[in-house]
Enzyme design. Structure first.
Site, PDB file in Angstrom:
ATOM      1  CG  ASP A 108      -6.563  11.388  -3.048  1.00 25.19           C
ATOM      2  OD1 ASP A 108      -6.877  10.665  -2.078  1.00 25.19           O
ATOM      3  OD2 ASP A 108      -6.619  10.996  -4.232  1.00 25.19           O
ATOM      4  CG  ASP A 109      -4.630   8.644   0.165  1.00 23.53           C
ATOM      5  OD1 ASP A 109      -4.732   9.003  -1.023  1.00 23.53           O
ATOM      6  OD2 ASP A 109      -4.848   7.466   0.524  1.00 23.53           O
ATOM      7  CG  ASP A 112       1.624   6.015  -7.571  1.00 25.41           C
ATOM      8  OD1 ASP A 112       2.400   6.148  -8.541  1.00 25.41           O
ATOM      9  OD2 ASP A 112       1.644   5.006  -6.847  1.00 25.41           O
TER      10      ASP A 112
HETATM   11  O1  PRP Z   1      -2.058   9.220  -8.713  1.00 25.72           O
HETATM   12  P1  PRP Z   1      -2.771   7.936  -8.984  1.00 25.72           P
HETATM   13  O2  PRP Z   1      -1.896   6.931  -9.700  1.00 25.72           O
HETATM   14  O3  PRP Z   1      -4.086   8.110  -9.643  1.00 25.72           O
HETATM   15  O4  PRP Z   1      -3.005   7.204  -7.588  1.00 25.72           O
HETATM   16  C1  PRP Z   1      -3.404   7.874  -6.423  1.00 25.72           C
HETATM   17  C2  PRP Z   1      -4.745   7.398  -5.956  1.00 25.72           C
HETATM   18  O5  PRP Z   1      -4.688   5.974  -5.702  1.00 25.72           O
HETATM   19  C3  PRP Z   1      -5.225   5.713  -4.407  1.00 25.72           C
HETATM   20  O6  PRP Z   1      -6.634   5.583  -4.428  1.00 25.72           O
HETATM   21  P2  PRP Z   1      -7.380   4.285  -4.967  1.00 25.72           P
HETATM   22  O7  PRP Z   1      -7.827   4.546  -6.371  1.00 25.72           O
HETATM   23  O8  PRP Z   1      -6.516   3.078  -4.763  1.00 25.72           O
HETATM   24  O9  PRP Z   1      -8.684   4.161  -4.091  1.00 25.72           O
HETATM   25  P3  PRP Z   1      -8.970   4.396  -2.520  1.00 25.72           P
HETATM   26  O10 PRP Z   1      -8.644   5.821  -2.207  1.00 25.72           O
HETATM   27  O11 PRP Z   1     -10.403   4.094  -2.377  1.00 25.72           O
HETATM   28  O12 PRP Z   1      -8.076   3.452  -1.740  1.00 25.72           O
HETATM   29  C4  PRP Z   1      -4.884   6.954  -3.615  1.00 25.72           C
HETATM   30  O13 PRP Z   1      -5.762   7.102  -2.498  1.00 25.72           O
HETATM   31  C5  PRP Z   1      -5.080   8.053  -4.623  1.00 25.72           C
HETATM   32  O14 PRP Z   1      -6.437   8.485  -4.654  1.00 25.72           O
HETATM   33  N1  GUN Z   2      -1.906   2.662  -0.238  1.00 23.35           N
HETATM   34  C1  GUN Z   2      -1.427   3.125  -1.402  1.00 23.35           C
HETATM   35  N2  GUN Z   2      -2.263   3.302  -2.452  1.00 23.35           N
HETATM   36  C2  GUN Z   2      -1.727   3.773  -3.594  1.00 23.35           C
HETATM   37  N3  GUN Z   2      -2.325   4.040  -4.781  1.00 23.35           N
HETATM   38  C3  GUN Z   2      -1.373   4.447  -5.639  1.00 23.35           C
HETATM   39  N4  GUN Z   2      -0.166   4.456  -5.039  1.00 23.35           N
HETATM   40  C4  GUN Z   2      -0.358   4.035  -3.763  1.00 23.35           C
HETATM   41  C5  GUN Z   2       0.524   3.831  -2.641  1.00 23.35           C
HETATM   42  O1  GUN Z   2       1.745   4.039  -2.674  1.00 23.35           O
HETATM   43  N5  GUN Z   2      -0.080   3.366  -1.495  1.00 23.35           N
HETATM   44 MG    MG Z   3      -7.711   7.220  -3.400  1.00 20.46          MG
END
Ligand code: PRP
Ligand code: GUN
Ligand code: MG
Length: 173
Positions: A108-109, A112
């Protein structure tokens, strides 16, 4: 989705920086798989943010088996920032390929709060979890990451940004 608004600081990541950090992640994971040769069986991206990092990792490590898991997270109490975050799987990777996750790199990117990885870990307890960025609350959920940022930092990814004109500091009166 957590909104960026309550965060004190912003950490802006360019495509170039993301590419370098994703490569660093791949190099750190190289030959660290559970088998005798240290190879990984597959890469699974947590969509959508994990897709670009997973593609770069798969390319660096020459892994052709790539799948996705889609996790949607939301605030259980109706979107307020202080409510409990919950996560739900919208799309699963191939069951037969995954097994219990042994030998699979799940990318994952960022992590959080750790809610997303917590859910995926329950499903694939033997997988290896890797992110490029990690905030302190989520660190216990990730096995390998490259850069730590503080909890009050919002990370801005290149796919969420665009170049735009800014007025010169010393403007015309
Ligand atoms: O540790 P956490 O609090 O669970 O947050 C982290 C996740 O939040 C973001 O994804 P998001 O659910 O916003 O969706 P996306 O990847 O489609 O942008 C990010 O890419 C992680 O997958
Ligand atoms: N882009 C982005 N998405 C998130 N989802 C949870 N934390 C983050 C953050 O710091 N940046
Ligand atoms: Mg995500």
């Amino acid at each position: 989705m957590i909104t960026p608004l309550p965060h004190e600081k912003g950490f802006h990541v360019s495509w170039d920086q993301l590419h370098r950090d994703a490569r660093a992640l791949a190099w750190r994971l190289d030959k660290r798989g559970p088998g005798a040769d240290g190879a990984w069986r597959a890469v699974v991206a947590i969509t959508r943010g994990g897709m670009a990092p997973a593609m770069i990792v798969a390319r660096e490590l020459d892994i052709r088996t790539v799948d996705t898991i889609s996790v949607k997270s939301y605030h259980a109490g109706g979107g307020k920032a202080d409510t409990q975050r919950e996560a739900e799987v919208l799309k699963s990777p191939d069951d037969a390929m995954m097994g219990d996750g042994e030998g699979v790199l799940i990318v994952d990117d960022l992590v959080d709060t750790g809610k997303t990885l917590e859910l995926v870990r329950q499903l694939y307890p033997k997988a290896h979890f890797a992110t490029i960025y990690a905030k302190p609350k989520g660190e216990p959920m990730v096995d390998t990451f490259i850069t730590g940022v503080s909890q009050d930092t919002w990370i801005f990814f290149p796919w969420d940004m665009a170049l735009q004109y800014v007025e010169p500091y010393r403007g015309k009166d």
